[in-house]
Design an enzyme around this catalytic site. Structure first.
Site, PDB file in Angstrom:
ATOM      1  N   ASP A  67      47.064  37.479  45.723  1.00  0.00           N
ATOM      2  CA  ASP A  67      46.295  37.996  44.593  1.00  0.00           C
ATOM      3  C   ASP A  67      44.952  37.266  44.503  1.00  0.00           C
ATOM      4  O   ASP A  67      44.914  36.056  44.281  1.00  0.00           O
ATOM      5  CB  ASP A  67      47.103  37.797  43.298  1.00  0.00           C
ATOM      6  CG  ASP A  67      46.482  38.512  42.115  1.00  0.00           C
ATOM      7  OD1 ASP A  67      45.351  39.001  42.228  1.00  0.00           O
ATOM      8  OD2 ASP A  67      47.148  38.577  41.070  1.00  0.00           O
ATOM      9  N   CYS A 118      43.285  44.218  40.348  1.00  0.00           N
ATOM     10  CA  CYS A 118      44.737  44.282  40.586  1.00  0.00           C
ATOM     11  C   CYS A 118      45.397  45.649  40.460  1.00  0.00           C
ATOM     12  O   CYS A 118      45.998  46.149  41.408  1.00  0.00           O
ATOM     13  CB  CYS A 118      45.455  43.349  39.622  1.00  0.00           C
ATOM     14  SG  CYS A 118      45.193  41.628  39.998  1.00  0.00           S
ATOM     15  N   HIS A 154      45.402  33.939  42.080  1.00  0.00           N
ATOM     16  CA  HIS A 154      44.827  34.355  40.798  1.00  0.00           C
ATOM     17  C   HIS A 154      44.869  33.138  39.868  1.00  0.00           C
ATOM     18  O   HIS A 154      45.819  32.362  39.914  1.00  0.00           O
ATOM     19  CB  HIS A 154      45.685  35.496  40.228  1.00  0.00           C
ATOM     20  CG  HIS A 154      45.094  36.203  39.054  1.00  0.00           C
ATOM     21  ND1 HIS A 154      45.037  35.630  37.799  1.00  0.00           N
ATOM     22  CD2 HIS A 154      44.545  37.438  38.934  1.00  0.00           C
ATOM     23  CE1 HIS A 154      44.474  36.493  36.962  1.00  0.00           C
ATOM     24  NE2 HIS A 154      44.161  37.600  37.626  1.00  0.00           N
ATOM     25  N   LYS A 197      35.655  39.920  43.802  1.00  0.00           N
ATOM     26  CA  LYS A 197      36.467  40.734  42.890  1.00  0.00           C
ATOM     27  C   LYS A 197      35.611  41.474  41.861  1.00  0.00           C
ATOM     28  O   LYS A 197      34.681  40.903  41.301  1.00  0.00           O
ATOM     29  CB  LYS A 197      37.436  39.797  42.163  1.00  0.00           C
ATOM     30  CG  LYS A 197      38.316  40.444  41.117  1.00  0.00           C
ATOM     31  CD  LYS A 197      39.289  39.428  40.547  1.00  0.00           C
ATOM     32  CE  LYS A 197      40.182  40.036  39.470  1.00  0.00           C
ATOM     33  NZ  LYS A 197      41.225  39.093  39.032  1.00  0.00           N
TER      34      LYS A 197
END
Ligand code: MG
Length: 451
Positions: A33, A73, A221, A294
């Protein structure tokens, strides 16, 4: 059957030699992640050591132009699980990802990779971060998984982990087994270990029948947590410790496969859901030579490190530079299992196993870069056109900039997207605009489910 004819038949079948093609292979999908393109030693990180992932690459194939379905996500995972762009089922837009007060989830009518593998009697398990709906009706149990254990959404969404106004009324972080909350606010330092223990147990329990193991790690994450064994293990600081613990987990899974003599009949794939969360500074990762991270549709937001291993089927130490995406994994897994693909819906990927083995040069060479419900960029072959870009993905207001004509980069000669070639190649822009028009004409308007 004469030996001669047998030779012809077996030489036409992938994996011939030990009749392995007669056995449905196990499939292991490891999904980090917010890990960046530059965060593994095998992808060039100077101070993070990932010997197990490096070994996986040395014994398998490294994919250098591999993308995800979205740069955050929930939509990224929706694309992975269904092989469909999130715009097709409302799994993008709105609040961008599911929050603890979300009631909905991935629509029941969607067919996940686990459901496809169930048609071939695979045992299925998901251990980790689901993030496709945490109400009981939307947990992995409703989407084809026999087992689930994990935190169902991001690890920063409880009042204990997040001091922002928005998180104040959210519940403690739940740890779920099956469909039951078994702990609140579990010790996150132990999560990678606990997911790994479940994975290793599951492999042992199903060594005699085909299985699909999906391990979506909670990390890297933020907030970052490493166990005692890894805390302080890396020169890269806590972020490196956390990545090194994920690498340890990969090693445990490789060891379990070896112990049960399953290495030759197991396809393993490793990648991440989206690029590094750069606003977290040293707690965020690195996209290496790629720009941004991201939340953006630049390469750093959606191109990920990817490694596949399948001894005897994929050439050891090979490098695949073909364009491929997480949308391709569902058709690829179906192909490996000999399962039918759903014929009643559009799938956005293709079986890339022949690409990973070098039998084919290209899969689908078009990538759609969505930010929420908006198509920001398209890659076709070596070229990528940006129609819109975000100025700062997590900056004030997420300001966007429109480009007419689009920005145009050759991401093979210029992976860092530095040199705009729009003025020199109007014909390539025309081509990409035609792809955009066809794509958008084929879309049915589905409202966002991310509320
Ligand atoms: Mg993520």
């Amino acid at each position: 059957m004469t030996p001669f004819i047998y030779f012809i038949v077996s030489s036409c079948s992938p994996g011939s030699g030990q009749n392995k093609f007669e056995t449905k292979p196990n499939i292991v999908l490891l999904f980090a992640d917010d890990l960046g393109y530059g965060d593994l030693s095998v992808f060039g990180h100077p101070t993070i050591k990932t010997p197990n992932l490096d070994r996986m690459a040395a014994e398998g194939v490294k994919l250098t132009q591999f993308y995800v379905a979205a740069s955050v996500c929930t939509p990224s995972r929706a694309g992975l699980m269904t092989g469909r762009l999130p715009i097709r089922n409302g799994m993008c837009g709105g609040r961008t990802v599911f929050f603890p007060d979300t009631e909905g989830g991935l629509p029941q009518e969607e067919i996940t990779m686990a459901e496809i593998l169930k048609t071939k009697n695979y045992a299925t398990a998901c251990f980790g971060k689901w993030h496709l709906g945490h109400a009981p009706a939307y947990l992995p149990a409703s989407q084809g998984f026999d087992e689930y254990f994990g935190i169902p959404y991001s690890n920063d969404m409880s009042p204990a982990q997040n001091k922002s106004e928005g998180a104040r009324n959210f519940p403690p972080t739940p740890l779920i087994e099956g469909t039951e909350i078994i702990e609140n606010e579990p010790d996150q330092r132990l999560l990678t270990t606990r997911y790994t223990e479940h994975a290793v147990r599951f492999i042992g329990e199903h060594r005699d029948n085909p299985f699909f193991l999906y391990l979506p790690y909670t990390f890297p994450h933020t907030p970052l947590y490493a166990s005692e064994n890894f805390d302080g293990s890396s020169k890269r600081g806590l972020y490196g410790d956390v990545v090194q613990e994920i690498d340890w987990s990969v090693g445990e899974i490789l060891n379990a496969l070896k112990e049960h003599n399953l290495e030759e009949n197991t396809f393993i794939f490793f990648t991440s859901d989206n690029g590094p969360w750069l606003v977290m500074e040293e707690d965020g990762g690195s996209a290496g030579i790629l720009y941004e991270g991201k939340g953006s549709t630049w390469e750093g937001g959606m191109r990920e490190p990817a490694i596949a291993r399948f001894p005897g089927r994929i050439e050891a130490g090979s490098i695949c530079t073909a364009v491929a995406t997480t949308l391709d994994l569902l058709p690829t897994f179906a192909g490996l299992a000999g399962a039918e693909l759903p014929a009643d819906r559009i799938l956005d990927g293709v079986d890339i196993f022949p690409v990973m083995t070098g039998q084919k040069e290209t899969g689908k060479d078009t990538v759609f870069f969505y930010k929420g419900r908006n198509l920001f960029a398209i890659r076709k072959g070596a070229w990528k056109a940006h129609f819109v870009t975000v100025v700062k993905p997590y900056g004030p207001d997420g300001v966007t900039e429109k480009h007419d004509p689009p920005l145009l980069f050759n991401v093979e000669t210029d992976p860092s997207e530095k040199y705009n070639r729009a003025a020199e190649h109007p014909e390539i822009i025309m081509d990409i605009l035609a792809i955009k028009q066809r794509h958008q004409a084929g879309l049915v308007d589905v409202p966002t489910r991310i509320r």
